[in-house]
Scaffold this motif. Structure first.
Motif, PDB file in Angstrom:
ATOM      1  N   LEU A   1       0.822  -1.215   0.000  1.00 14.94           N
ATOM      2  CA  LEU A   1       0.000   0.000   0.000  1.00 14.94           C
ATOM      3  C   LEU A   1       0.853   1.262   0.000  1.00 14.94           C
ATOM      4  CD1 LEU A   1      -3.203  -0.243   2.218  1.00 14.94           C
ATOM      5  CD2 LEU A   1      -2.920   1.004   0.082  1.00 14.94           C
ATOM      6  N   VAL A   2       2.004   1.221   0.657  1.00 12.98           N
ATOM      7  CA  VAL A   2       2.907   2.374   0.655  1.00 12.98           C
ATOM      8  C   VAL A   2       3.248   2.758  -0.788  1.00 12.98           C
ATOM      9  CG1 VAL A   2       5.267   3.125   1.166  1.00 12.98           C
ATOM     10  CG2 VAL A   2       3.883   2.083   2.961  1.00 12.98           C
ATOM     11  N   ALA A   3       3.576   1.755  -1.600  1.00 16.87           N
ATOM     12  CA  ALA A   3       3.916   2.020  -3.001  1.00 16.87           C
ATOM     13  C   ALA A   3       2.715   2.585  -3.765  1.00 16.87           C
ATOM     14  CB  ALA A   3       4.412   0.740  -3.664  1.00 16.87           C
ATOM     15  N   LYS A   4       1.514   2.039  -3.501  1.00 17.86           N
ATOM     16  CA  LYS A   4       0.304   2.544  -4.173  1.00 17.86           C
ATOM     17  C   LYS A   4       0.036   3.993  -3.773  1.00 17.86           C
ATOM     18  CE  LYS A   4      -1.127  -1.232  -6.330  1.00 17.86           C
ATOM     19  NZ  LYS A   4      -2.228  -2.030  -5.776  1.00 17.86           N
ATOM     20  N   LEU A   5       0.177   4.288  -2.489  1.00 17.37           N
ATOM     21  CA  LEU A   5      -0.044   5.657  -2.015  1.00 17.37           C
ATOM     22  C   LEU A   5       0.965   6.622  -2.622  1.00 17.37           C
ATOM     23  CD1 LEU A   5      -0.774   4.752   1.705  1.00 17.37           C
ATOM     24  CD2 LEU A   5      -2.363   6.011   0.235  1.00 17.37           C
ATOM     25  N   GLU A   6       2.203   6.215  -2.687  1.00 25.40           N
ATOM     26  CA  GLU A   6       3.229   7.095  -3.250  1.00 25.40           C
ATOM     27  C   GLU A   6       2.993   7.344  -4.738  1.00 25.40           C
ATOM     28  OE1 GLU A   6       6.872   5.195  -2.061  1.00 25.40           O
ATOM     29  OE2 GLU A   6       6.892   6.247  -0.117  1.00 25.40           O
ATOM     30  N   SER A   7       2.413   6.363  -5.439  1.00 33.94           N
ATOM     31  CA  SER A   7       2.091   6.566  -6.853  1.00 33.94           C
ATOM     32  C   SER A   7       0.974   7.590  -7.024  1.00 33.94           C
ATOM     33  CB  SER A   7       1.689   5.240  -7.510  1.00 33.94           C
ATOM     34  OG  SER A   7       0.384   4.834  -7.118  1.00 33.94           O
TER      35      SER A   7
ATOM     36  N   THR B   1      -8.561   7.797   9.275  1.00 34.02           N
ATOM     37  CA  THR B   1      -9.411   7.687   8.091  1.00 34.02           C
ATOM     38  C   THR B   1     -10.454   6.613   8.356  1.00 34.02           C
ATOM     39  OG1 THR B   1      -9.423   7.378   5.675  1.00 34.02           O
ATOM     40  CG2 THR B   1      -7.910   5.988   6.942  1.00 34.02           C
ATOM     41  N   ASN B   2     -11.629   6.768   7.773  1.00 31.74           N
ATOM     42  CA  ASN B   2     -12.663   5.743   7.950  1.00 31.74           C
ATOM     43  C   ASN B   2     -12.345   4.486   7.161  1.00 31.74           C
ATOM     44  OD1 ASN B   2     -15.045   8.393   7.925  1.00 31.74           O
ATOM     45  ND2 ASN B   2     -14.376   7.268   9.723  1.00 31.74           N
ATOM     46  N   ALA B   3     -11.670   4.662   6.033  1.00 26.70           N
ATOM     47  CA  ALA B   3     -11.297   3.505   5.216  1.00 26.70           C
ATOM     48  C   ALA B   3     -10.211   3.911   4.222  1.00 26.70           C
ATOM     49  CB  ALA B   3     -12.514   2.960   4.470  1.00 26.70           C
ATOM     50  N   LEU B   4      -9.462   2.911   3.793  1.00 26.69           N
ATOM     51  CA  LEU B   4      -8.425   3.089   2.773  1.00 26.69           C
ATOM     52  C   LEU B   4      -8.455   1.875   1.868  1.00 26.69           C
ATOM     53  CD1 LEU B   4      -5.833   4.360   1.541  1.00 26.69           C
ATOM     54  CD2 LEU B   4      -4.534   3.173   3.331  1.00 26.69           C
ATOM     55  N   SER B   5      -8.658   2.104   0.580  1.00 25.32           N
ATOM     56  CA  SER B   5      -8.702   0.981  -0.350  1.00 25.32           C
ATOM     57  C   SER B   5      -7.286   0.505  -0.669  1.00 25.32           C
ATOM     58  CB  SER B   5      -9.416   1.384  -1.646  1.00 25.32           C
ATOM     59  OG  SER B   5      -8.557   2.144  -2.483  1.00 25.32           O
ATOM     60  N   GLU B   6      -7.178  -0.740  -1.094  1.00 27.84           N
ATOM     61  CA  GLU B   6      -5.873  -1.280  -1.470  1.00 27.84           C
ATOM     62  C   GLU B   6      -5.320  -0.606  -2.723  1.00 27.84           C
ATOM     63  OE1 GLU B   6      -5.581  -5.542  -1.525  1.00 27.84           O
ATOM     64  OE2 GLU B   6      -6.758  -5.756   0.304  1.00 27.84           O
ATOM     65  N   GLU B   7      -6.151   0.219  -3.376  1.00 25.54           N
ATOM     66  CA  GLU B   7      -5.689   1.027  -4.505  1.00 25.54           C
ATOM     67  C   GLU B   7      -4.994   2.298  -4.030  1.00 25.54           C
ATOM     68  OE1 GLU B   7      -9.737   0.332  -7.064  1.00 25.54           O
ATOM     69  OE2 GLU B   7      -9.781   0.908  -4.951  1.00 25.54           O
ATOM     70  N   GLY B   8      -5.130   2.594  -2.721  1.00 23.46           N
ATOM     71  CA  GLY B   8      -4.518   3.795  -2.171  1.00 23.46           C
ATOM     72  C   GLY B   8      -5.440   4.990  -2.136  1.00 23.46           C
TER      73      GLY B   8
ATOM     74  N   LYS C   1      -8.631  -0.847   8.887  1.00 23.47           N
ATOM     75  CA  LYS C   1      -9.398   0.081   8.053  1.00 23.47           C
ATOM     76  C   LYS C   1      -9.096  -0.080   6.558  1.00 23.47           C
ATOM     77  CE  LYS C   1      -9.880   3.381  11.780  1.00 23.47           C
ATOM     78  NZ  LYS C   1      -9.792   4.786  12.201  1.00 23.47           N
ATOM     79  N   ILE C   2      -8.252  -1.046   6.234  1.00 17.03           N
ATOM     80  CA  ILE C   2      -7.903  -1.275   4.839  1.00 17.03           C
ATOM     81  C   ILE C   2      -8.968  -2.163   4.192  1.00 17.03           C
ATOM     82  CG2 ILE C   2      -6.195  -2.247   3.269  1.00 17.03           C
ATOM     83  CD1 ILE C   2      -4.071  -1.619   5.425  1.00 17.03           C
ATOM     84  N   ALA C   3      -9.474  -1.717   3.045  1.00 12.14           N
ATOM     85  CA  ALA C   3     -10.509  -2.455   2.310  1.00 12.14           C
ATOM     86  C   ALA C   3      -9.966  -2.856   0.940  1.00 12.14           C
ATOM     87  CB  ALA C   3     -11.756  -1.583   2.149  1.00 12.14           C
ATOM     88  N   PRO C   4     -10.470  -3.938   0.361  1.00  9.80           N
ATOM     89  CA  PRO C   4      -9.891  -4.439  -0.888  1.00  9.80           C
ATOM     90  C   PRO C   4     -10.044  -3.523  -2.094  1.00  9.80           C
ATOM     91  CG  PRO C   4     -11.821  -5.733  -0.236  1.00  9.80           C
ATOM     92  CD  PRO C   4     -11.470  -4.862   0.918  1.00  9.80           C
ATOM     93  N   ASN C   5     -11.092  -2.696  -2.123  1.00 17.81           N
ATOM     94  CA  ASN C   5     -11.295  -1.804  -3.268  1.00 17.81           C
ATOM     95  C   ASN C   5     -12.113  -0.595  -2.814  1.00 17.81           C
ATOM     96  OD1 ASN C   5     -14.142  -2.614  -3.376  1.00 17.81           O
ATOM     97  ND2 ASN C   5     -13.363  -4.529  -4.264  1.00 17.81           N
ATOM     98  N   LEU C   6     -12.353   0.322  -3.750  1.00 17.51           N
ATOM     99  CA  LEU C   6     -13.044   1.566  -3.390  1.00 17.51           C
ATOM    100  C   LEU C   6     -14.469   1.307  -2.918  1.00 17.51           C
ATOM    101  CD1 LEU C   6     -13.149   4.623  -3.157  1.00 17.51           C
ATOM    102  CD2 LEU C   6     -13.662   4.738  -5.614  1.00 17.51           C
ATOM    103  N   ASP C   7     -15.198   0.436  -3.596  1.00 16.80           N
ATOM    104  CA  ASP C   7     -16.573   0.154  -3.177  1.00 16.80           C
ATOM    105  C   ASP C   7     -16.603  -0.404  -1.749  1.00 16.80           C
ATOM    106  OD1 ASP C   7     -17.649   1.018  -5.542  1.00 16.80           O
ATOM    107  OD2 ASP C   7     -17.825  -0.977  -6.433  1.00 16.80           O
ATOM    108  N   ALA C   8     -15.664  -1.288  -1.450  1.00 12.09           N
ATOM    109  CA  ALA C   8     -15.604  -1.864  -0.101  1.00 12.09           C
ATOM    110  C   ALA C   8     -15.207  -0.809   0.921  1.00 12.09           C
ATOM    111  CB  ALA C   8     -14.622  -3.033  -0.075  1.00 12.09           C
TER     112      ALA C   8
END
Length: 212
Positions: free
Chosen positions: A16-22, A103-110, A140-147
């Motif tokens: 997730l660190v890499a996704k967030l940095e992207s 944060t209430n949630a964070l998707s695995e997409e960042g 609080k990490i969810a697999p995708n934005l909808d989740a």
């Protein structure tokens, strides 16, 4: 030796660190709350003005106490003695050098997802403070934005409504009914998919569970 769950959490957070940095966030992974507190404090120069939103995560892990005990100009809305004073502290918090929130949630997409009643917390994410530090525990990490949106609406919001003794359908049912109750704490739903300016929003992922 790390447990299988700790190894899984670590691998998830490091990816997730890499996704967030992207997405132009500044991102870090800390296995424990103690390390997360140390990282957050290290990011804030002494004498800086600091405020925060209504996050149980940052209170439960001891981060707000760390800033109170340090050499900072703390604007703490919890110290307000009336609704008017609390409102004024909310406004002052939007002009600080650093604003701390969970944060209430964070998707695995960042992508960050947050729901707010008053709006000061999500306002700070969008614009105002020079820097924002977001603490995200692994639960609080969810697999995708909808989740992530579902988690914010059906996990975080009902618990917060109950905590504030709100008279909303979700307090009774445990899930969002898309209500328009006067006590509704879902006035603003904000999706933060990029940090702009780059690195203004700094996300610290914590390998332990805090908040809801």
């Amino acid at each position: 030796m790390s447990t299988p769950i700790e190894k899984r959490n670590g691998a998830l957070c490091k990816a997730l660190v890499a996704k967030l940095e992207s997405r132009h966030f500044e991102a870090y992974y800390c296995p424990t709350a103690k390390e997360a507190i140390e990282k957050a404090v290290s990011l804030v120069p002494e004498k800086s003005s600091v405020s925060w939103g209504g996050s149980m995560t940052i209170r439960d892990m001891g981060l707000t106490k760390a800033f109170h005990n340090g050499d900072y100009q703390v604007i703490d809305r919890d110290l307000g003695k009336s609704p008017e004073e609390i409102g004024e502290l909310h406004r002052k918090g939007l002009l600080t050098d650093y604003f701390i929130t969970s944060t209430n949630a964070l998707s695995e997409e960042g992508i960050l997802v947050n729901i707010d009643g008053t709006g000061n917390r999500v306002a700070a994410l969008c614009f105002g403070p020079k820097n924002v530090i977001v603490i995200c525990s692994v639960n609080k990490i969810a697999p995708n934005l909808d989740a992530a949106i579902s988690r914010a609406r059906n996990v975080a919001a009902p618990i917060n409504a109950f905590r504030f003794m709100g008279k909303t359908p979700c307090v009774t049912t445990g899930s969002c009914k898309n209500c328009t109750s006067p006590d509704c704490i879902c006035s603003q739903v904000v999706i933060t998919r990029l940090s702009k300016p780059a690195k203004r929003i700094k996300v610290i992922l914590v390998g332990e569970e805090f908040g809801f």
